[in-house]
Motif scaffolding. Structure first.
Motif, PDB file in Angstrom:
ATOM      1  N   UNK A   5       0.837  -1.189   0.000  1.00  0.00           N
ATOM      2  CA  UNK A   5       0.000   0.000   0.000  1.00  0.00           C
ATOM      3  C   UNK A   5       0.875   1.243   0.000  1.00  0.00           C
ATOM      4  N   UNK A   6       0.496   2.250  -0.772  1.00  0.00           N
ATOM      5  CA  UNK A   6       1.308   3.475  -0.780  1.00  0.00           C
ATOM      6  C   UNK A   6       1.148   4.239   0.540  1.00  0.00           C
ATOM      7  N   UNK A   7       2.242   4.818   0.974  1.00  0.00           N
ATOM      8  CA  UNK A   7       2.202   5.628   2.194  1.00  0.00           C
ATOM      9  C   UNK A   7       1.702   7.022   1.865  1.00  0.00           C
ATOM     10  N   UNK A   8       0.999   7.611   2.785  1.00  0.00           N
ATOM     11  CA  UNK A   8       0.709   9.036   2.692  1.00  0.00           C
ATOM     12  C   UNK A   8       0.863   9.641   4.073  1.00  0.00           C
ATOM     13  N   UNK A  23       6.240  -4.109  17.731  1.00  0.00           N
ATOM     14  CA  UNK A  23       7.683  -4.329  17.678  1.00  0.00           C
ATOM     15  C   UNK A  23       8.159  -4.692  16.268  1.00  0.00           C
ATOM     16  N   UNK A  24       7.872  -3.779  15.336  1.00  0.00           N
ATOM     17  CA  UNK A  24       8.258  -3.964  13.939  1.00  0.00           C
ATOM     18  C   UNK A  24       9.271  -2.884  13.547  1.00  0.00           C
ATOM     19  N   UNK A  25      10.531  -3.060  13.930  1.00  0.00           N
ATOM     20  CA  UNK A  25      11.517  -2.006  13.684  1.00  0.00           C
ATOM     21  C   UNK A  25      11.733  -1.679  12.211  1.00  0.00           C
ATOM     22  N   UNK A  26      11.618  -2.666  11.336  1.00  0.00           N
ATOM     23  CA  UNK A  26      11.811  -2.402   9.907  1.00  0.00           C
ATOM     24  C   UNK A  26      10.680  -1.513   9.381  1.00  0.00           C
ATOM     25  N   UNK A  27       9.464  -1.799   9.778  1.00  0.00           N
ATOM     26  CA  UNK A  27       8.333  -0.974   9.358  1.00  0.00           C
ATOM     27  C   UNK A  27       8.461   0.436   9.934  1.00  0.00           C
ATOM     28  N   UNK A  28       8.883   0.527  11.181  1.00  0.00           N
ATOM     29  CA  UNK A  28       9.057   1.832  11.828  1.00  0.00           C
ATOM     30  C   UNK A  28      10.110   2.656  11.086  1.00  0.00           C
ATOM     31  N   UNK A  29      11.202   2.027  10.722  1.00  0.00           N
ATOM     32  CA  UNK A  29      12.265   2.732   9.990  1.00  0.00           C
ATOM     33  C   UNK A  29      11.774   3.172   8.618  1.00  0.00           C
ATOM     34  N   UNK A  30      11.017   2.319   7.950  1.00  0.00           N
ATOM     35  CA  UNK A  30      10.476   2.653   6.626  1.00  0.00           C
ATOM     36  C   UNK A  30       9.572   3.887   6.709  1.00  0.00           C
ATOM     37  N   UNK A  31       8.711   3.921   7.689  1.00  0.00           N
ATOM     38  CA  UNK A  31       7.816   5.070   7.856  1.00  0.00           C
ATOM     39  C   UNK A  31       8.621   6.315   8.250  1.00  0.00           C
ATOM     40  N   UNK A  32       9.612   6.151   9.110  1.00  0.00           N
ATOM     41  CA  UNK A  32      10.461   7.283   9.513  1.00  0.00           C
ATOM     42  C   UNK A  32      11.205   7.863   8.308  1.00  0.00           C
ATOM     43  N   UNK A  33      11.694   7.007   7.430  1.00  0.00           N
ATOM     44  CA  UNK A  33      12.358   7.478   6.212  1.00  0.00           C
ATOM     45  C   UNK A  33      11.394   8.235   5.321  1.00  0.00           C
ATOM     46  N   UNK A  34      10.178   7.736   5.218  1.00  0.00           N
ATOM     47  CA  UNK A  34       9.155   8.426   4.427  1.00  0.00           C
ATOM     48  C   UNK A  34       8.874   9.805   5.008  1.00  0.00           C
ATOM     49  N   UNK A  35       8.730   9.885   6.327  1.00  0.00           N
ATOM     50  CA  UNK A  35       8.475  11.170   6.985  1.00  0.00           C
ATOM     51  C   UNK A  35       9.646  12.124   6.760  1.00  0.00           C
ATOM     52  N   UNK A  36      10.856  11.622   6.867  1.00  0.00           N
ATOM     53  CA  UNK A  36      12.046  12.462   6.676  1.00  0.00           C
ATOM     54  C   UNK A  36      12.060  13.084   5.282  1.00  0.00           C
ATOM     55  N   UNK A  37      11.604  12.350   4.288  1.00  0.00           N
ATOM     56  CA  UNK A  37      11.609  12.844   2.912  1.00  0.00           C
ATOM     57  C   UNK A  37      10.374  13.669   2.581  1.00  0.00           C
ATOM     58  N   UNK A  38       9.414  13.706   3.480  1.00  0.00           N
ATOM     59  CA  UNK A  38       8.164  14.421   3.217  1.00  0.00           C
ATOM     60  C   UNK A  38       8.335  15.919   3.472  1.00  0.00           C
ATOM     61  N   UNK A  39       7.292  16.658   3.143  1.00  0.00           N
ATOM     62  CA  UNK A  39       7.306  18.101   3.388  1.00  0.00           C
ATOM     63  C   UNK A  39       6.663  18.459   4.730  1.00  0.00           C
TER      64      UNK A  39
END
Length: 90
Positions: A5-8, A23-39
Motif C-alpha cells: 500500500x502506498x504511504x501518505x 515491535x516492527x523495527x523495519x516498518x518503523x524505519x520505513x515510515x520514519x524514512x518516508x516522513x524524513x523525505x516528506x514536506x
C-alpha cells in the motif's frame, strides 16, 4: 503477491504507533524514512520522532534547525519531549 500500500502523510502517525506497538523495527524505519523525505514541518517530525523513539528521525529533524534558538519556542510552550530528546536539543 499483493502489492504494498502506498504511504501518505496522514497515515504516518498511526503507522508509527502500530509498528511501535507490534515491535516492527523495519516498518518503523520505513515510515520514519518516508516522513524524513516528506514536506511535513520540522516541529511535527521532531514530535513524532520523540514520541515513537525513532532515532533516525530525531537526527533528521534536529538537522533541520539552524541553531538552538530555532527550537527553544517549542520547549517554552511545554512540548513534552523525553529526557533523551531534551538532552540532544540542549
Amino acid at each position: 503477491m499483493p502489492e504494498a500500500l502506498p504511504l501518505d502523510i496522514e497515515k504516518c502517525e498511526k503507522l508509527l504507533e502500530l509498528a511501535d506497538r507490534f515491535l516492527l523495527p523495519v516498518a518503523k524505519r520505513h515510515v520514519a524514512l518516508f516522513i524524513a523525505q516528506s514536506d511535513m514541518d520540522k516541529e511535527k517530525k521532531l514530535i513524532l520522532a520523540d514520541k515513537f523513539d525513532a532515532e533516525f528521525l530525531v537526527e533528521h529533524a534536529l538537522s533541520r534547525y539552524r541553531d538552538k534558538d530555532d527550537y527553544m519556542p517549542m520547549l517554552a510552550v511545554g512540548e513534552d519531549f523525553s529526557p533523551k530528546t531534551k538532552a540532544r536539543i540542549l
